[in-house]
Design an enzyme around this catalytic site. Structure first.
Site, PDB file in Angstrom:
ATOM      1  N   GLY A  44       0.833  -1.215   0.000  1.00  0.00           N
ATOM      2  CA  GLY A  44       0.000   0.000   0.000  1.00  0.00           C
ATOM      3  C   GLY A  44       0.856   1.249   0.000  1.00  0.00           C
ATOM      4  CB  ALA A  54      16.449  10.201   1.723  1.00  0.00           C
ATOM      5  NE  ARG A  70      -1.694  -4.560  -2.049  1.00  0.00           N
ATOM      6  CZ  ARG A  70      -1.572  -3.969  -0.879  1.00  0.00           C
ATOM      7  NH1 ARG A  70      -0.720  -4.423   0.007  1.00  0.00           N
ATOM      8  NH2 ARG A  70      -2.294  -2.936  -0.553  1.00  0.00           N
ATOM      9  CB  CYS A  71       4.591  -8.693  -7.191  1.00  0.00           C
ATOM     10  SG  CYS A  71       5.498  -9.837  -8.244  1.00  0.00           S
ATOM     11  CG  ASP A 109       3.153  -6.926   7.440  1.00  0.00           C
ATOM     12  OD1 ASP A 109       2.672  -6.421   6.407  1.00  0.00           O
ATOM     13  OD2 ASP A 109       2.462  -7.578   8.248  1.00  0.00           O
ATOM     14  CB  THR A 164       2.070   1.097   6.161  1.00  0.00           C
ATOM     15  OG1 THR A 164       0.712   0.987   6.632  1.00  0.00           O
ATOM     16  CG2 THR A 164       2.974   0.664   7.291  1.00  0.00           C
ATOM     17  CG  ASP A 178      -2.662   0.619   7.746  1.00  0.00           C
ATOM     18  OD1 ASP A 178      -3.525   1.487   7.495  1.00  0.00           O
ATOM     19  OD2 ASP A 178      -2.448  -0.362   7.006  1.00  0.00           O
ATOM     20  CG  ASP A 205       0.223  -2.086  10.058  1.00  0.00           C
ATOM     21  OD1 ASP A 205       1.231  -1.529   9.595  1.00  0.00           O
ATOM     22  OD2 ASP A 205      -0.486  -2.859   9.379  1.00  0.00           O
ATOM     23  NE  ARG A 246     -16.750  18.620  17.921  1.00  0.00           N
ATOM     24  CZ  ARG A 246     -16.103  18.617  19.043  1.00  0.00           C
ATOM     25  NH1 ARG A 246     -14.887  18.134  19.092  1.00  0.00           N
ATOM     26  NH2 ARG A 246     -16.658  19.060  20.137  1.00  0.00           N
ATOM     27  N   GLY A 270      -6.869   1.686   8.605  1.00  0.00           N
ATOM     28  CA  GLY A 270      -5.876   1.242   9.599  1.00  0.00           C
ATOM     29  C   GLY A 270      -5.733  -0.266   9.637  1.00  0.00           C
ATOM     30  NE  ARG A 271      -2.843  -3.607   6.492  1.00  0.00           N
ATOM     31  CZ  ARG A 271      -1.850  -4.297   5.995  1.00  0.00           C
ATOM     32  NH1 ARG A 271      -2.068  -5.120   5.000  1.00  0.00           N
ATOM     33  NH2 ARG A 271      -0.622  -4.187   6.461  1.00  0.00           N
ATOM     34  CE  LYS A 315     -19.308  16.503  22.382  1.00  0.00           C
ATOM     35  NZ  LYS A 315     -18.324  17.415  22.932  1.00  0.00           N
ATOM     36  NE  ARG A 351      -3.076   3.594   0.559  1.00  0.00           N
ATOM     37  CZ  ARG A 351      -3.390   2.323   0.340  1.00  0.00           C
ATOM     38  NH1 ARG A 351      -3.979   1.611   1.281  1.00  0.00           N
ATOM     39  NH2 ARG A 351      -3.119   1.763  -0.804  1.00  0.00           N
TER      40      ARG A 351
HETATM   41  P1  ADP Z   1       2.741  -4.371   2.561  1.00  0.00           P
HETATM   42  O1  ADP Z   1       4.208  -4.316   2.269  1.00  0.00           O
HETATM   43  O2  ADP Z   1       2.105  -3.008   2.573  1.00  0.00           O
HETATM   44  O3  ADP Z   1       2.437  -5.195   3.783  1.00  0.00           O
HETATM   45  P2  ADP Z   1       1.847  -6.611   0.894  1.00  0.00           P
HETATM   46  O4  ADP Z   1       1.556  -7.506   2.039  1.00  0.00           O
HETATM   47  O5  ADP Z   1       0.884  -6.589  -0.233  1.00  0.00           O
HETATM   48  O6  ADP Z   1       2.029  -5.077   1.333  1.00  0.00           O
HETATM   49  O7  ADP Z   1       3.295  -7.017   0.328  1.00  0.00           O
HETATM   50  C1  ADP Z   1       3.887  -6.315  -0.741  1.00  0.00           C
HETATM   51  C2  ADP Z   1       4.640  -7.260  -1.639  1.00  0.00           C
HETATM   52  O8  ADP Z   1       5.697  -7.905  -0.914  1.00  0.00           O
HETATM   53  C3  ADP Z   1       3.818  -8.411  -2.211  1.00  0.00           C
HETATM   54  O9  ADP Z   1       3.072  -8.061  -3.347  1.00  0.00           O
HETATM   55  C4  ADP Z   1       4.917  -9.407  -2.560  1.00  0.00           C
HETATM   56  O10 ADP Z   1       5.538  -9.063  -3.791  1.00  0.00           O
HETATM   57  C5  ADP Z   1       5.912  -9.212  -1.423  1.00  0.00           C
HETATM   58  N1  ADP Z   1       5.650 -10.228  -0.372  1.00  0.00           N
HETATM   59  C6  ADP Z   1       4.603 -10.275   0.491  1.00  0.00           C
HETATM   60  N2  ADP Z   1       4.655 -11.375   1.281  1.00  0.00           N
HETATM   61  C7  ADP Z   1       5.764 -12.045   0.912  1.00  0.00           C
HETATM   62  C8  ADP Z   1       6.394 -13.270   1.348  1.00  0.00           C
HETATM   63  N3  ADP Z   1       5.854 -14.040   2.323  1.00  0.00           N
HETATM   64  N4  ADP Z   1       7.534 -13.654   0.742  1.00  0.00           N
HETATM   65  C9  ADP Z   1       8.083 -12.890  -0.243  1.00  0.00           C
HETATM   66  N5  ADP Z   1       7.536 -11.744  -0.705  1.00  0.00           N
HETATM   67  C10 ADP Z   1       6.402 -11.309  -0.146  1.00  0.00           C
END
Ligand code: ADP
Length: 358
Positions: A14, A25, A75-76, A106, A128, A130, A132, A157, A173-174, A216, A261
């Site tokens: 995201g 940077a 996303r890949c 993550d 991110t 979030d 998180d 408000r 915020g998931r 209020k 975002r």
């Molecule tokens: P974020 O980084 O915001 O948490 P995603 O969970 O969609 O977003 O992860 C982003 C990208 O990181 C995925 O599209 C994928 O290419 C790679 N990725 C996610 N999980 C894994 C994993 N378990 N192993 C290797 N690559 C991953």
């Protein structure tokens, strides 16, 4: 010292305001150190497909002010497969990319640690909205997103005040309630619902009735999108109906989604992104790998990615079998302490808000 002459930088998952500032940077610091830089377009997908752009100093001019990401994101899932990794490694070899800075959440760090384990030194930068990621007090994009959200809720408000209404606002915020908690506290919400703290529905409705009785007019309730469902529905929507039904206060529902975002990053996000980007390159130059940049007590630090990922799963109650096997008793104890510290901080803020927002 580092044994590479070119690094790749990517943004993945995201998007978040401040990603551009981090790309800038990383690029400028690497160039200053005599290292070439290549931008990898569309996250890990760009590494698989060889979609790269050489980055010169001027390539990152005038992006520190912009939201989104000039390198795009996607996303890949293929990257997480052995075939995907083979393609990524082939691109690195062909293009002589000797190290990677991966900016994202993550999922992105899981990708970075896989690359590190296959011989490509990699550093993660947390970005991110979030906030998180347990290992860091702050992720790039959170400050901007919450500030944007404040403006939106302030607008609601105003109109609630004019018409003596309540507005239940569901925010992003998931499964992490920090966006909702901070936005709720700083807009004077009468009630806040986040997944980290038990929500007493009856007490919340009673509080709304009480504040209305005391005069209020405009009443804001902030709900995290991460709240569990209620009666098979979004809890926020259900709650808005319930408030009107029980208290008789006219109640509207609003969902503030992806709009937070976007937009230019705040001072705080630009500064964090800049410091983390520079420090990520420094770590690579020192021969370090598999680290994620963090902010702890206002200082830029870094942590082992595997530790950070497992800490995160511990904190979210999502530990997998064997997760703790590779850590020492001291490390596990430190993870537990950090989870408890984060939870206590959230509860303290939540209780403070509950007491004074009326
Ligand atoms: P974020 O980084 O915001 O948490 P995603 O969970 O969609 O977003 O992860 C982003 C990208 O990181 C995925 O599209 C994928 O290419 C790679 N990725 C996610 N999980 C894994 C994993 N378990 N192993 C290797 N690559 C991953």
């Amino acid at each position: 010292m580092a044994k590479f002459k070119k690094i790749g930088v990517l943004t993945s998952g995201g998007d978040a305001p401040g990603m551009n500032a981090a790309v800038r940077a990383v690029t400028r610091k690497a160039l200053a150190e005599g290292i070439e830089v290549v931008g990898i377009n569309g996250g890990y997908a760009g590494l698989l497909n060889g979609d790269l752009i050489p980055l010169e100093s001027h390539s990152v001019s005038n992006i520190i002010t912009h939201g989104g990401t000039m390198l795009y994101s996607s996303r890949c899932p293929e990257f997480a497969t052995p075939e995907g990794m083979a393609k990524a490694l082939a691109t690195c070899k062909e293009q002589e990319i000797g190290a990677i800075v991966a900016i994202g959440g993550d999922g992105t760090f899981r990708g970075a640690t896989d690359l590190a384990n296959h011989g490509i030194p990699s550093i993660g930068i947390p970005a991110t909205i979030d906030n998180d990621i347990t290992a860091t007090d702050l992720t790039i994009g959170y400050d901007t997103a919450v500030n944007t959200l404040l403006g939106m809720i302030d607008y609601l408000r105003d109109t609630c005040e004019s018409h003596a209404r309540c507005n239940v606002v569901e925010v992003m915020g998931r499964d992490c309630g920090l966006v909702a908690l901070y936005a709720g506290i700083c807009t004077g919400a009468v009630s806040i619902a986040i997944p980290e703290v038990g929500f007493d529905e009856e007490a919340a409705i009673q509080k709304i009735a009480n504040v209305r009785d005391k005069g209020k007019r405009g009443i804001i309730v902030v709900f995290s999108e991460g709240m569990p469902q209620k009666n098979g529905r979004k809890y926020s929507e259900y709650f808005a109906e319930k408030v009107q039904e029980i208290t008789g206060v006219e109640t509207k529902f609003a969902r503030v989604g992806h709009i937070i975002r976007g937009g230019g990053p705040t001072l705080r996000d630009r500064m964090t992104a800049t410091q983390m980007g520079v420090e990520a390159v420094n770590l690579l130059l020192q021969g370090k790998s598999n680290r994620v940049m963090c902010v702890l007590e206002n200082k830029i630090t870094n942590e082992d990615i595997n530790y950070a990922l497992v800490l995160d799963r511990m904190c979210k109650g999502k530990l997998k079998d064997g997760d703790l096997d590779r850590f020492s008793a001291d490390e596990i104890a430190s993870m537990r302490a950090r989870c408890a510290y984060r939870q206590a901080k959230i509860e303290k803020l939540y209780n403070m808000a509950y007491e004074i927002c009326n």
